[in-house]
Design a protein around this motif. Sequence first.
Motif, short mmCIF file in Angstrom:
data_model
loop_
_atom_site.label_atom_id
_atom_site.label_comp_id
_atom_site.label_asym_id
_atom_site.label_seq_id
_atom_site.Cartn_x
_atom_site.Cartn_y
_atom_site.Cartn_z
N UNK A 416 9.68 3.97 11.99
CA UNK A 416 8.46 3.83 11.19
C UNK A 416 8.20 2.37 10.86
N UNK A 417 6.96 1.91 11.04
CA UNK A 417 6.63 0.52 10.68
C UNK A 417 6.61 0.35 9.16
N UNK A 418 6.68 -0.89 8.72
CA UNK A 418 6.63 -1.18 7.29
C UNK A 418 5.31 -0.72 6.67
N UNK A 450 -7.26 -0.95 1.97
CA UNK A 450 -6.34 -0.26 2.88
C UNK A 450 -6.67 -0.47 4.35
N UNK A 451 -7.92 -0.72 4.67
CA UNK A 451 -8.23 -1.06 6.06
C UNK A 451 -7.77 -2.50 6.32
N UNK A 452 -7.39 -2.79 7.54
CA UNK A 452 -6.86 -4.13 7.85
C UNK A 452 -7.81 -5.25 7.43
N UNK A 453 -7.24 -6.40 7.06
CA UNK A 453 -8.06 -7.51 6.58
C UNK A 453 -8.93 -8.09 7.68
N UNK A 647 1.97 1.48 25.44
CA UNK A 647 2.03 0.09 24.94
C UNK A 647 2.01 0.05 23.40
N UNK A 648 2.73 -0.91 22.85
CA UNK A 648 2.77 -1.07 21.39
C UNK A 648 1.43 -1.60 20.90
N UNK A 649 0.96 -1.04 19.81
CA UNK A 649 -0.29 -1.54 19.23
C UNK A 649 -0.08 -1.77 17.74
N UNK A 650 -1.13 -2.21 17.09
CA UNK A 650 -1.03 -2.57 15.67
C UNK A 650 -0.68 -1.39 14.79
N UNK A 651 -0.90 -0.19 15.31
CA UNK A 651 -0.66 0.98 14.47
C UNK A 651 0.83 1.23 14.28
N UNK A 652 1.63 0.85 15.24
CA UNK A 652 3.07 1.08 15.15
C UNK A 652 3.86 -0.21 15.07
N UNK A 653 3.16 -1.34 15.05
CA UNK A 653 3.85 -2.63 15.03
C UNK A 653 3.21 -3.55 14.01
N UNK A 654 3.07 -3.06 12.80
CA UNK A 654 2.44 -3.81 11.71
C UNK A 654 3.49 -4.05 10.64
N UNK A 655 3.84 -5.30 10.43
CA UNK A 655 4.90 -5.63 9.47
C UNK A 655 4.36 -5.89 8.07
N UNK A 656 3.06 -5.78 7.89
CA UNK A 656 2.48 -6.05 6.58
C UNK A 656 2.61 -4.83 5.68
N UNK A 657 3.17 -5.04 4.50
CA UNK A 657 3.30 -3.92 3.55
C UNK A 657 1.94 -3.54 2.97
#
Length: 988
Positions: A416-418, A450-453, A647-657
């Motif tokens: 699970x990503x952060x 909650x939506x990405x910046x 392929x990895x995308x932002x949905x599973x590779x987002x380190x921002x809390x």
Amino acid sequence: MFGDQLTLGGKWGGILFQALIVGSLFYNMPQTTAGAFPRGGVIFFLLLFNALLALAELTSAFSSRPIMLKHKAFSFYRPSAYAIAQTVVDLPLVLVQVLLFDIVVYWMAGLGKTPSQFFISVLILFVQTLSMYSFFRAIGSLVASLDVATRITGVAIQALIVYTGYLIPPQKMHPWFKWLIWINPVQYGFEALMANEFDGLEIQCVPPNLVPQGPLASPQYQSCTLQGSQRGSTVVSGADYIRTAFTYERSHLWRNFGIITAFWIFFVILTMIGMELQKPNAGGGAVTIFKRGQAPKSVVNAIDKGNTVDDEEKAGTDGEGKLMHEDSSESESGKIVKGVAKNESVFTYQNVNYTIPYENGERKLLSDVQGYVRPGKLTALMGASGAGKTTLLNTLAQRINFGVVTGDFLVDGRPLPKSFQRATGFAEQMDVHEPTATVREALRFSALLRQPKEVPLAEKYEYCERIIDLLEMRGIAGATIGKIGEGLNQEQRKRVTIGVELASKPELLLFLDEPTSGLDSGAAFNIVRFLRKLADSGQALLVTIHQPSSVLFEHFDELLLLKSGGRVVYHGSLGKDSRHLIGYFERNGAKKCEPSANPAEYMLEAIGAGDPNYQGQDWGDVWAASPEREARGQEIQEMIAERRKAPTNSKTDDSREYAMSLGTQVSAVVNRSFVSYWRTPDYMIGKFVLHIFVSLLFRESYPAVLTSFKTGLFNSFTFYHVGNSQIDMQSRLFSVFMTLTISPPLIQQLQPKFLNFRNIYQSREANSKIYSWVALVTGAILPELPYSIVAGTLYFICWWFPALGRGATAFASGYTWMMMMLFEIFYVGFGQAIAAFAPNELLASILVPLFFLFVVSFCGVVVPFAALPYFWRSWMYYLTPFRWLLDGFLGVAVHNRPVFCESSEFARFAAPPDQTCESYTRDFIAMAGGYVQTGTDGLCEFCQYLNGDEFARGFNIEYANRWTDYGVFWAFCVFNFIVGKHWLFPPG
């Protein structure tokens, strides 16, 4: 009576703790003049403590009112019977409360040691406390809201405290307020307890009250500065003291007991009348409030014509004026659904176990659970009550913070990503929202944070409009949400809950906990129909649902069924008409399902859900050994392997809390808080009413305010044009002390607001990682400060110039205003810190008097500095914030003010034959201060103080320390905010 044992235990524990503190503060008072003032202080404290504890009845009265009104609507009982029942329950609880406090304080302080004196003290305090409970309960029953009640009680507390006769002797009261002592039950209790204690007491006069002192002084040439003293005597009769200082008589004791009892009965009758007059469900959910300019046109037109609108939602239109309802065309509905973001990731979980500590061992709530949630599928999570449905949902959503959770949780085969918690939506069963926000504002707040910046703000807001249309909320988009029972109805609130989660554009999946709970069949159908739309749009949904009808059950694609103990009994697709599910149970020994039966009820009945007499097979074991379980496990492994190749995308590779920066979080939360305060005028009016008398200003809009007084004006008229006598110096001290006493009702008023912010954050927004605790802390503090500063300034103007500040220098006035502003900041932080320690509003309201009296006890007013026990004087005196506030206020208020004693304040004695009054007292005055003059009868008249600085020095107050006081009190203000918030929301 014992239903809320936590609150009751906390209250009694706090009382015992405070009793030990107060008892040690007044420990073993001497029967001398050094103990005369503290002896009155401990009696005053006994009354004040129990009176302030009764303040909690306000919170209790309003929290229990909805239940009482509901019972009244169903004619269960008359409200007056409920009032009498409360009074009966009071009897044992108040008796325990009084005994806990009085036994400890009475005997530690060394009050009258005869049995009659002790039991009279208990009796007076018991009836006095009962009358105070009934007094505050009567106020709560006669007014419409807690804010209005707080305005009244704020002034009532001032009157109860000041007009007891302790702070201001009756002979010094101004005529316009002196009548208050005759309608003040606390005054009668104080007189009775003072007479009970001082009658028969012989008070030995000792320095510094014995004047003059020196090697040549002898009793025949000395006198006592204590009121009631006789010339040439070093012993003062206690009866003479209270007669001279307070005009109290022992003969009034039983008369006063009867008067207090009459007050108690009167307040109980008022409570009965108030409860009978309350209207059940007045307004309530039948009233929808729209933001100005956002009400539908048909609602505005109906209001203009004096008509009513049956359903505001039917008034809602889209941008082209078309109704957005069930009968909307398929093309319109399809366009809206296509505009909703789709999920692509697959969430899998295997070998999930959850264990918690239980008694002396452990309890397993979930056992080897496995499954998945796929995009475009509506998955039901079901089971009997207590099977662990909500527990599993919280576990999967990573919301468990107690016990031990084990298992493999993967998104697309990866850990699970952060950002998992904010990338998933979680619609809770309890629809917790900011009540003053509109539907549109709630969705925009969620989308913003909650939506990405990287998503533009306009795009975020445009997406909210799509969600509003999807959930058919166009007609109520501008309506405020309100509280449960007020504002939006339950189905509308549920749609808002779902909409808030959808507005965040959840990238992974959406959890929903009992979305149909408490709804009627039509509303439940609408909610499930919305969920079906979302699944069809590509959303992944996992929904707990309790006993749905066959029609609702048919909307679901897949099922995860649990039995007690958190064990899986079925996981897989339902099939058309639930044939896959029914076939599984029939193949494994369950009875045949009738064509007309509800499959949801059939399966629960088959596994013995909720049946304590079930003797059939264990369906958990059946599933564990079934080929279906093996197939599901293999399917999960295939999903993991397949998705890992993606392929990895932002949905599973987002380190921002958090999606947005801390600055954006703070800005959004502070803005929402300011709007919330602006839209609750009762709260802000209550704050100002507690500071200033505004009945004429609000005569039309707020008639309830007509009964309120401004505490600043009340204080100023009580001490109006205070003079320069010795008792006037004391009046200045007590005027400052009276200023401190406005903080308890103000704290009682602000705590529900703070607790509402905290509850919203803890229950939903913290778990969803919408914003950090820093943003919450800032949003809770900042909106309070401007209103408090303005209200404090008005208080200062009304109090300082007519009373203490008459003839003061510009510096003294400016410095006092600065300290007043610090006091306003202090009580906001102090009240929020107290609330941070409490789990609910009732316990928070009970803690207020405990904490307040604790900090007041050591500030040097009730017990002067010199009389404090060394243990407390050496450290606690300096750790009490009000000590520094009092020091600053009083040091400036009395600086360089001359003292002119009145005739009753002089200590009279004869000088030795060979000396004049001046020569006889010269050395003593040089050492102790004060002044002496020769009276008309030739006797020496000694005044204890020459100026206000000498008076202040008797309380360890120095004008030279004014900036130290200011700086230290600033530190206490900062301490309140930091410690209170770190206690509740520790970083990380």
